[in-house]
Design an enzyme around this catalytic site. Structure first.
Site, PDB file in Angstrom:
ATOM      1  N   ILE A 334      45.301  11.485  -6.191  1.00 43.93           N
ATOM      2  CA  ILE A 334      43.951  11.676  -5.672  1.00 43.93           C
ATOM      3  C   ILE A 334      43.716  13.157  -5.438  1.00 43.93           C
ATOM      4  CG2 ILE A 334      43.489   9.398  -4.721  1.00 43.93           C
ATOM      5  CD1 ILE A 334      44.538  10.290  -2.079  1.00 43.93           C
ATOM      6  N   GLU A 335      42.453  13.531  -5.443  1.00 45.88           N
ATOM      7  CA  GLU A 335      42.109  14.951  -5.533  1.00 45.88           C
ATOM      8  C   GLU A 335      42.507  15.751  -4.301  1.00 45.88           C
ATOM      9  OE1 GLU A 335      38.069  12.697  -5.219  1.00 45.88           O
ATOM     10  OE2 GLU A 335      40.054  12.330  -6.023  1.00 45.88           O
ATOM     11  N   GLN A 336      42.700  15.103  -3.166  1.00 38.87           N
ATOM     12  CA  GLN A 336      43.095  15.841  -1.967  1.00 38.87           C
ATOM     13  C   GLN A 336      44.485  16.458  -2.085  1.00 38.87           C
ATOM     14  OE1 GLN A 336      41.318  13.105  -1.972  1.00 38.87           O
ATOM     15  NE2 GLN A 336      39.672  13.292  -0.473  1.00 38.87           N
ATOM     16  N   GLY A 337      45.175  16.189  -3.202  1.00 44.21           N
ATOM     17  CA  GLY A 337      46.453  16.834  -3.447  1.00 44.21           C
ATOM     18  C   GLY A 337      47.647  15.909  -3.447  1.00 44.21           C
TER      19      GLY A 337
END
Length: 540
Positions: A334-337
């Site tokens: 996911i894009e939050q890392g």
């Protein structure tokens, strides 16, 4: 947007000051540009600082006229996060990657209460890194052909927003978008522990986001770095490998002893990597129209794929994979890392149970933007017959793009997931068929999307494979727009699908029926997975 004239530094050279929240917020001046870290559901959110800033303005009318900058949606959809600052006059301009977690702030955009911009989440995260390095801004392909492109809307969200902040530039014979750097006066960030020298670790947090990049960007802009933490340790006692933001970048530390990991959890060690939870204890996903979509979407994954999941109905793909014991066959991100694990659903989307790696968010987007994703599953609010998708602004609501533009532009295969209609839709799966008992009031398939968050034309130029999966039908992106390729058992193709669309579309000559197993309340099993993988391989 960056003033080339050097500005006097507001930093204090004698080391960090430990202040209470009110005294820290008193350092914010009227007209300042304030960068804010954090993500939805309270993830690494400096909640006490945001609440204190909102209280200060409510009580004193100051600081006013702020420019607020944040990468992701910050809030809980119930008045927290950025909605603490949703007061007339507090902000003159807001530049954000997402607005959906702060509904009152979103309403103020529509009401023209301040200038408002929406740039892709990855652009915002990477832009802080460019500011930190003293570079003029970010040059990227991300946003071309979407509402961020100045030839469309330039990311502007309302009538009072007139300044053009994005430029089209040509380098190496190709078009790019240039997002200029921003001078930052103050930033509000968060960690778990600060030592007496200001070194900050994030050991209880569910992500790192871009805390380091924001702090470096603010420090190198001559601004003040204010960090909220849960506790203080003796100077030099932190494991240097755990320090995410070094003390050389921190000016003020505010201790919030009641700091929660998320709005839903005081602390879940499986979100921070402290323990590995048993996936059998995850909440089951009941059979409904949403689960049908998630199951059908899951069929597009191949063994070994690197996968991204978007917030909304698409995040159910992880739940179905866990139920089927298939999670180890591919890697979710996911894009939050976060890399690996099972992403959480709902308001705390942005954390994962049992992640295998936690990256700074800008580096996750480097991977995405460079084509590292094999497949992504994203939601949709509107789809038009040309195949364009809107998730950012619709029905007098400003939600924002988040990481959607970065991800949808760069994954090899894009699967948009959602129910056919919304607002009262009742489509009941069972015994291998789908019964549509009532249609939704809100049509999601429209003649023309209100805002282009995903450009079908650009996708064709990039050679992406694009699917649109609903509970009753599956479409592909063809040469001229949508192509109907599958329908659910039990539905009438004309009445329940084609007549519900705003105009004619192509119907595949080999129109297929969706697998009946998707509409049963039993596990799909290994044989189904093998069959679906074979079908997905053939389609790719």
């Amino acid at each position: 947007m960056t003033d080339p004239t050097p500005r006097p530094s507001r930093r204090v050279r004698s080391g960090p000051r430990f202040l209470d929240a009110a005294d820290a917020i008193a350092l914010v001046r009227p007209g300042d540009t304030v960068a804010i870290g954090g993500s939805g559901g309270g993830l690494v959110e400096p909640d006490l600082l945001l609440r204190t800033l909102g209280d200060a303005y409510r009580e004193n009318g100051a600081p006013a006229g702020l420019t607020l900058v944040h990468t992701t949606g910050i809030g809980d959809r119930e008045g927290g996060g950025m909605d603490h600052l949703a007061q007339p006059g507090l902000a003159k301009r807001i530049i954000a990657g997402n607005w959906g977690m702060a509904p009152r702030m979103s309403e103020m955009v529509i009401e023209n209460q301040f200038e408002a911009y929406n740039f892709p989440q990855g652009v915002m995260a990477q832009l802080f890194r460019e500011i930190a390095g003293g570079r003029p801004g970010l040059v990227t392909h991300v946003g071309l052909g979407t509402f961020c492109d100045p030839r469309l809307e330039g990311g502007r969200l309302n009538d009072v927003t007139t300044e053009e902040l994005v430029e089209v530039v040509e380098l190496g014979g190709k078009e790019w978008l240039f997002y200029p750097a921003i001078d930052i006066d103050v930033c509000l960030i968060r960690g778990t522990t600060a030592d007496e020298r200001g070194n900050i670790s994030l050991e209880q947090e569910g992500a790192r986001l871009e805390m380091l990049s924001i702090a470096q960007a603010t420090r190198n802009s001559g601004g003040l770095v204010i960090a909220q933490v849960k506790q203080v340790a003796e100077g030099g006692s932190l494991d240097p490998r755990s320090v995410v933001v070094p003390g050389i970048c921190v000016d003020v530390v505010v201790v919030h002893k009641d700091q929660r990991q998320l709005v839903t959890h005081d602390f879940n060690p499986a979100f921070s990597g402290a323990v590995k939870a048993a996936l059998s204890h995850l909440e089951p996903f009941p059979l409904d129209q949403r689960k049908v979509v998630a199951r059908r979407a899951l069929a597009e994954i191949r063994d070994g794929d690197v996968v991204n999941l978007g917030v909304g109905i698409a995040d159910g793909v992880a739940a179905v994979a866990a139920e089927e014991g298939w999670s180890d066959h591919f890697t979710l991100t996911i894009e939050q890392g976060l890399v690996g694990g099972v992403p959480a659903r709902g308001v705390i989307f942005g954390v994962a149970t049992n992640p295998v790696a936690v990256l700074d968010q800008p580096y996750q987007f480097d991977f995405y933007d460079g084509g590292g994703l094999d497949i992504t599953f994203l939601g949709f609010a509107q789809i038009d017959t040309a195949g364009n998708v809107n998730v950012s602004k619709f029905n007098k609501r400003v939600v924002g793009t988040g990481g959607f533009v970065n991800i949808s532009q760069n994954a090899s295969t894009v699967v948009f997931c959602g129910t056919f209609n919304a607002g009262g839709l009742r489509a009941v799966p069972g015994a291998g068929t789908l019964a549509i008992e009532s249609e939704g009031r809100h049509r999601k398939f429209v003649d023309q999307v209100e805002q282009v968050t995903f450009s079908a034309e650009q996708a064709r130029l990039r050679g992406q494979r694009v699917l649109y999966v609903t509970e009753r039908a599956v479409f592909e992106l063809g040469a001229a727009g949508l192509v109907l390729v599958e329908t659910a058992p039990g539905v009438d193709v004309d009445r329940d699908v084609l007549e519900q669309l705003p105009g004619p579309i192509e119907v595949a000559a080999d129109l297929r029926e969706m697998d009946a197993a998707l509409f049963t309340d039993v596990a799909l099993g290994a044989a189904w997975r093998d069959r679906m993988i074979a079908g997905s391989e053939a389609a790719r």
